[in-house]
Motif scaffolding. Sequence first.
Motif, PDB file in Angstrom:
ATOM      1  N   HIS A  53       8.425  -0.843  -5.977  1.00  0.00           N
ATOM      2  CA  HIS A  53       9.398  -1.246  -6.999  1.00  0.00           C
ATOM      3  C   HIS A  53       8.845  -2.323  -7.927  1.00  0.00           C
ATOM      4  O   HIS A  53       9.344  -2.490  -9.037  1.00  0.00           O
ATOM      5  N   TYR A  54       7.828  -3.037  -7.474  1.00  0.00           N
ATOM      6  CA  TYR A  54       7.184  -4.011  -8.371  1.00  0.00           C
ATOM      7  C   TYR A  54       6.252  -3.319  -9.357  1.00  0.00           C
ATOM      8  O   TYR A  54       6.309  -3.571 -10.563  1.00  0.00           O
ATOM      9  N   ILE A  55       5.400  -2.416  -8.852  1.00  0.00           N
ATOM     10  CA  ILE A  55       4.425  -1.738  -9.708  1.00  0.00           C
ATOM     11  C   ILE A  55       5.110  -0.715 -10.616  1.00  0.00           C
ATOM     12  O   ILE A  55       4.764  -0.574 -11.782  1.00  0.00           O
ATOM     13  N   GLY A  56       6.078   0.025 -10.086  1.00  0.00           N
ATOM     14  CA  GLY A  56       6.804   1.013 -10.877  1.00  0.00           C
ATOM     15  C   GLY A  56       6.169   2.385 -10.905  1.00  0.00           C
ATOM     16  O   GLY A  56       6.796   3.353 -11.347  1.00  0.00           O
ATOM     17  N   ILE A  57       4.933   2.509 -10.445  1.00  0.00           N
ATOM     18  CA  ILE A  57       4.245   3.797 -10.360  1.00  0.00           C
ATOM     19  C   ILE A  57       3.479   3.844  -9.035  1.00  0.00           C
ATOM     20  O   ILE A  57       3.095   2.802  -8.498  1.00  0.00           O
ATOM     21  N   LEU A  58       3.268   5.051  -8.528  1.00  0.00           N
ATOM     22  CA  LEU A  58       2.531   5.211  -7.273  1.00  0.00           C
ATOM     23  C   LEU A  58       1.570   6.382  -7.369  1.00  0.00           C
ATOM     24  O   LEU A  58       1.860   7.381  -8.031  1.00  0.00           O
ATOM     25  N   ASP A  59       0.432   6.244  -6.690  1.00  0.00           N
ATOM     26  CA  ASP A  59      -0.464   7.370  -6.444  1.00  0.00           C
ATOM     27  C   ASP A  59      -1.100   7.151  -5.082  1.00  0.00           C
ATOM     28  O   ASP A  59      -1.066   6.030  -4.558  1.00  0.00           O
ATOM     29  N   PRO A  60      -1.683   8.174  -4.459  1.00  0.00           N
ATOM     30  CA  PRO A  60      -2.162   8.043  -3.071  1.00  0.00           C
ATOM     31  C   PRO A  60      -3.361   7.116  -2.890  1.00  0.00           C
ATOM     32  O   PRO A  60      -3.625   6.672  -1.772  1.00  0.00           O
ATOM     33  N   GLN A  61      -4.090   6.822  -3.946  1.00  0.00           N
ATOM     34  CA  GLN A  61      -5.358   6.110  -3.831  1.00  0.00           C
ATOM     35  C   GLN A  61      -5.288   4.764  -3.091  1.00  0.00           C
ATOM     36  O   GLN A  61      -6.150   4.463  -2.258  1.00  0.00           O
ATOM     37  N   PRO A  62      -4.293   3.896  -3.343  1.00  0.00           N
ATOM     38  CA  PRO A  62      -4.305   2.573  -2.695  1.00  0.00           C
ATOM     39  C   PRO A  62      -4.008   2.596  -1.199  1.00  0.00           C
ATOM     40  O   PRO A  62      -4.077   1.541  -0.560  1.00  0.00           O
ATOM     41  N   PHE A  63      -3.653   3.748  -0.636  1.00  0.00           N
ATOM     42  CA  PHE A  63      -3.178   3.780   0.739  1.00  0.00           C
ATOM     43  C   PHE A  63      -4.164   4.429   1.698  1.00  0.00           C
ATOM     44  O   PHE A  63      -3.771   5.030   2.697  1.00  0.00           O
ATOM     45  N   GLY A  64      -5.453   4.281   1.405  1.00  0.00           N
ATOM     46  CA  GLY A  64      -6.479   4.892   2.236  1.00  0.00           C
ATOM     47  C   GLY A  64      -7.259   3.890   3.066  1.00  0.00           C
ATOM     48  O   GLY A  64      -6.849   2.737   3.261  1.00  0.00           O
ATOM     49  N   LEU A  65      -8.413   4.317   3.554  1.00  0.00           N
ATOM     50  CA  LEU A  65      -9.240   3.508   4.450  1.00  0.00           C
ATOM     51  C   LEU A  65      -9.696   2.218   3.784  1.00  0.00           C
ATOM     52  O   LEU A  65      -9.775   1.167   4.441  1.00  0.00           O
ATOM     53  N   HIS A  66      -9.994   2.284   2.497  1.00  0.00           N
ATOM     54  CA  HIS A  66     -10.464   1.091   1.790  1.00  0.00           C
ATOM     55  C   HIS A  66      -9.488  -0.068   1.961  1.00  0.00           C
ATOM     56  O   HIS A  66      -9.879  -1.204   2.264  1.00  0.00           O
ATOM     57  N   GLU A  67      -8.204   0.217   1.782  1.00  0.00           N
ATOM     58  CA  GLU A  67      -7.197  -0.844   1.878  1.00  0.00           C
ATOM     59  C   GLU A  67      -7.013  -1.281   3.328  1.00  0.00           C
ATOM     60  O   GLU A  67      -6.769  -2.468   3.596  1.00  0.00           O
ATOM     61  N   SER A  68      -7.125  -0.350   4.279  1.00  0.00           N
ATOM     62  CA  SER A  68      -7.016  -0.714   5.695  1.00  0.00           C
ATOM     63  C   SER A  68      -8.137  -1.665   6.098  1.00  0.00           C
ATOM     64  O   SER A  68      -7.914  -2.626   6.848  1.00  0.00           O
ATOM     65  N   ILE A  69      -9.357  -1.400   5.606  1.00  0.00           N
ATOM     66  CA  ILE A  69     -10.483  -2.290   5.885  1.00  0.00           C
ATOM     67  C   ILE A  69     -10.233  -3.664   5.267  1.00  0.00           C
ATOM     68  O   ILE A  69     -10.572  -4.703   5.849  1.00  0.00           O
ATOM     69  N   LYS A  70      -9.625  -3.670   4.103  1.00  0.00           N
ATOM     70  CA  LYS A  70      -9.304  -4.934   3.436  1.00  0.00           C
ATOM     71  C   LYS A  70      -8.321  -5.752   4.267  1.00  0.00           C
ATOM     72  O   LYS A  70      -8.510  -6.959   4.468  1.00  0.00           O
ATOM     73  N   PHE A  71      -7.279  -5.105   4.781  1.00  0.00           N
ATOM     74  CA  PHE A  71      -6.313  -5.802   5.632  1.00  0.00           C
ATOM     75  C   PHE A  71      -6.994  -6.319   6.901  1.00  0.00           C
ATOM     76  O   PHE A  71      -6.725  -7.437   7.356  1.00  0.00           O
ATOM     77  N   LEU A  72      -7.861  -5.488   7.476  1.00  0.00           N
ATOM     78  CA  LEU A  72      -8.582  -5.871   8.684  1.00  0.00           C
ATOM     79  C   LEU A  72      -9.444  -7.107   8.429  1.00  0.00           C
ATOM     80  O   LEU A  72      -9.468  -8.047   9.236  1.00  0.00           O
ATOM     81  N   THR A  73     -10.118  -7.130   7.282  1.00  0.00           N
ATOM     82  CA  THR A  73     -10.966  -8.267   6.921  1.00  0.00           C
ATOM     83  C   THR A  73     -10.144  -9.537   6.765  1.00  0.00           C
ATOM     84  O   THR A  73     -10.570 -10.623   7.169  1.00  0.00           O
ATOM     85  N   MET A  74      -8.969  -9.415   6.175  1.00  0.00           N
ATOM     86  CA  MET A  74      -8.094 -10.583   6.005  1.00  0.00           C
ATOM     87  C   MET A  74      -7.757 -11.220   7.342  1.00  0.00           C
ATOM     88  O   MET A  74      -7.793 -12.444   7.488  1.00  0.00           O
TER      89      MET A  74
END
Length: 339
Positions: A226-247
């Motif tokens: 609801h903040y971005i207003g648009i969605l596509d599948p790209q941000p919800f893959g392994l790249h982002e999971s690795i980013k969360f893991l690193t945090m």
Amino acid sequence: MKHVIDKWGKSIFVYLILMIVFPFVMPDEYYRSVGIIIGLQAIVAIGLCLVMGLAGQISLGQAAFWGIGAYTSAVLTTKYGLPVGVGLIASAIVPALFAFILGRAIAGLQGYYLAMATLAFGYIVQIGISEWDSVTGGASGMISIPKITFFGDSELSMYYLIWGVVTCVLLFSLNLLNSRVGRAFRAIHKSEIAATSMGINVRKFKLNAFVVSGMFAGISGGLYAHYIGILDPQPFGLHESIKFLTMVVIGGMTSIWGALVGTLLIGSISEGLVLMSEVIPGLQGDIDTIVFGGILVLIVMFMPEGLVPRIRTAYEKAQAKKRKASTVETQTVERKATT
């Protein structure tokens, strides 16, 4: 909650001051939007900390729960015309249900097998989002997702809404950490065999942590949509999971504050790379994945406990040394006085 205030009162006070004054110190809309994104990531990271640092589980599919929450709220509000509030409630419930089902299915797995199972789940979710054209819009994504207007639709009101949710998640997690459930989590993290011998239902507590983590990720995903207003599948893959893991790893897996600090550091580095890529074209592309991977390796090699626990240990040693020096000085003065 009283125990949380007694133990973390000063830290909570500093956190609240920094959170409140940030939009006024950085009044530019760009930096406020960066603060909002970091807040959304912090909600996911705190949930992942509960799973990894307290319950001792490895999850490489956290971005999948984030995506489920985002698409759940987006579909309900955009395609079915439901209120945003209903969509946000559903964005917490549906990922929690998925986490419950997945957690039951992989309850007996540990180590690499658990990591691979959550990784596979992440791929399945991302592929499902990409291929379910009639509902999710497929690879083309979704547009015209309604904005949250609970406190107005300005960047400032959204910032305080997001960080208000972060504060609630943070206080809930700190309270959980200092409860009987938190003590059970820590026992499981140290030794499942010892925890079982103490009468702790290891599978039950692991499942609870997994469900809470999925719910937090879903809440963040709904707010993100609801903040971005648009969605596509790209941000919800392994790249982002690795980013969360690193945090979580860089801040300290066993520390809720570490998850928050790690999110701030990685979020700042990520935005710094974006700004640098505008000046140095060679930094465009997946350079952030390389940087985060390098940071993760270095932290695991040289600071496996994470940044916040290392700082806390150094501070406690310095305080102990100071107290010892004060005691020696007092004893010296007393001996001189008696002679």
